[in-house]
Design an enzyme around this catalytic site. Structure first.
Site, PDB file in Angstrom:
ATOM      1  N   ARG A 161       0.851  -1.208   0.000  1.00 11.38           N
ATOM      2  CA  ARG A 161       0.000   0.000   0.000  1.00 11.38           C
ATOM      3  C   ARG A 161       0.874   1.242   0.000  1.00 11.38           C
ATOM      4  NH1 ARG A 161      -2.473  -3.381   3.681  1.00 11.38           N
ATOM      5  NH2 ARG A 161      -4.662  -3.910   3.349  1.00 11.38           N
ATOM      6  N   ILE A 162       1.898   1.226   0.847  1.00 15.60           N
ATOM      7  CA  ILE A 162       2.770   2.393   0.945  1.00 15.60           C
ATOM      8  C   ILE A 162       3.583   2.564  -0.325  1.00 15.60           C
ATOM      9  CG2 ILE A 162       4.686   3.433   2.215  1.00 15.60           C
ATOM     10  CD1 ILE A 162       3.622   1.867   4.701  1.00 15.60           C
ATOM     11  N   THR A 201      11.654   3.058   5.623  1.00 10.05           N
ATOM     12  CA  THR A 201      10.521   3.391   6.496  1.00 10.05           C
ATOM     13  C   THR A 201       9.656   2.158   6.724  1.00 10.05           C
ATOM     14  OG1 THR A 201       9.205   4.061   4.582  1.00 10.05           O
ATOM     15  CG2 THR A 201      10.440   5.797   5.718  1.00 10.05           C
ATOM     16  N   GLU A 229      14.651  -1.683  17.958  1.00 10.84           N
ATOM     17  CA  GLU A 229      13.849  -0.492  17.672  1.00 10.84           C
ATOM     18  C   GLU A 229      14.569   0.781  18.117  1.00 10.84           C
ATOM     19  OE1 GLU A 229       9.986   1.564  16.825  1.00 10.84           O
ATOM     20  OE2 GLU A 229      10.834  -0.347  16.213  1.00 10.84           O
ATOM     21  N   HIS A 273      11.253   6.110  14.291  1.00 12.40           N
ATOM     22  CA  HIS A 273      10.014   5.453  13.844  1.00 12.40           C
ATOM     23  C   HIS A 273       8.851   6.455  13.844  1.00 12.40           C
ATOM     24  CE1 HIS A 273       7.953   1.236  13.703  1.00 12.40           C
ATOM     25  NE2 HIS A 273       7.505   2.042  12.756  1.00 12.40           N
ATOM     26  N   ALA A 314       7.675   7.895  10.761  1.00 10.88           N
ATOM     27  CA  ALA A 314       7.083   8.049   9.432  1.00 10.88           C
ATOM     28  C   ALA A 314       5.580   7.758   9.449  1.00 10.88           C
ATOM     29  CB  ALA A 314       7.784   7.145   8.426  1.00 10.88           C
TER      30      ALA A 314
END
Length: 342
Positions: free
Chosen positions: A172-173, A251, A281, A300, A302
């Site tokens: 989707r992105i 991303t 992370e 993180h 985005a």
């Protein structure tokens, strides 16, 4: 699957961590839900084994979930015999919903399309700024505190005109990034093993094998899901294929990249990177990625932040309204492709 019988008001409950999901369900969203559903309790369930959970689960037909939702396993499904819809007000859902939910005819929908919007916007900005060498000129200007030498401004390696951009993953992105890039004078290529050359052409891009894309691109932007088959898909060999001065944008998921190999390339200064996701992370304080001049490292961010979170709740509410009206859902997930979800 259609929703409840016309005129019937289904019972609805929430399951998420209120702190993690703050700002997702605004008061107008809750009011819209109350107009079409009977909300059993506005306080979300944070565990399914608490004292209040059994009575709530026994009544509901709709469960609106979000960040911090406990796993909906077989025991939870057995406790919710009337459950017909799980509307997830976030993206990743593989770890939350047991596959048996689909076998029981429960419709599952998520807000990945809403979260794709800010990620794609962030990526677009990253691509345009990287090609303008923003980090390089920021540091040069800060150090000199004087005009930048004209020969540097004329360097043909700088700028967005006809620059080659490689998109890894028509998610989707990834597809939204491709859409956002259309107005610009960029040459966009795509690697996705599930997309044929003809389908890529319909998207307005050229399909390429991954190795060829890496070698041909000034910018490589990752938008693939984190799967066993995609773990470290960008390894030392493939990083070495990237042309000198190219930029890697991630991303998507940190696990897509061999981070040790990436650090070696970035420390050398041969390529640059814009990195929003890492493994772990939060990187250790000693990581060179915090201070390298050719790296823009972000925590993180985005995805949906601040007022962008409301878009997630709004999508979930709209799906629930369609379900109640007996209309097809726009974001229902298929069990056959769930393994490809991020």
């Amino acid at each position: 699957m259609s929703g409840p019988v016309s005129g019937h008001r289904p019972c609805l409950a929430f399951a998420f961590d209120p702190a993690a999901a703050a700002g997702v369900l605004t008061r107008p969203c809750l009011d819209r839900l109350a107009s079409c559903c009977d909300i059993v309790d506005e306080t979300p369930l944070r565990a399914f084994d608490g004292a209040a959970a059994p009575a709530i689960l026994a009544r509901i037909e709709i469960l609106l979930t979000g960040w911090g939702c406990p796993r909906i396993d077989l025991q939870v499904l057995a406790s919710a015999p009337r459950l017909r819809l799980i509307a997830h007000s976030a993206g990743s859902i593989r770890a939350i919903v047991a596959p048996e939910a689909f076998e029981r005819g429960i419709v599952v929908t998520n807000a990945a399309s809403a979260n794709a919007v800010p990620v794609a916007e962030f990526t677009l900005a990253a691509i345009l700024l990287a090609n303008k060498r923003v980090l390089q000129f920021r540091d040069l200007y800060r150090d000199r505190r004087a005009a930048v030498p004209r020969p540097l401004l004329a360097d043909p390696a700088i700028g967005n005109f006809r620059r080659a951009v490689g998109i890894v993953g028509a998610s989707r992105i990834g597809r939204r990034v491709i859409e956002l890039l259309r107005p610009f004078d960029l040459a966009v290529a795509l690697y996705d093993p599930h997309v044929s050359p003809a389908e890529a052409l319909a998207l307005g891009v050229r399909a390429m094998p991954l190795d060829e894309l890496l070698a041909a691109s000034d910018i490589v932007s990752l938008h693939a899901p984190s799967l066993e088959t995609t773990r470290h898909m960008i390894d030392a060999r493939r990083l070495a294929l990237m042309r000198d001065g190219a930029t890697l944008i991630n991303t998507a998921r940190g696990a897509l990249v061999d981070q040790e190999a990436l650090e070696r390339e970035l420390v050398s200064g041969r390529i640059g990177a814009i990195i929003d996701v890492t493994v772990p992370e939060v990187l250790p304080a000693s990581s060179p990625l915090y201070t390298l001049p050719n790296v823009l490292l972000t925590p993180h961010i985005a995805g949906a932040l601040g007022n962008e979170r409301e878009r997630l709740g709004l999508l979930a509410v709209e799906e629930i309204e369609r379900f109640v009206r007996g209309e097809p859902l726009r974001h229902a997930l298929s069990p056959d492709t769930l393994h490809l979800q991020a």
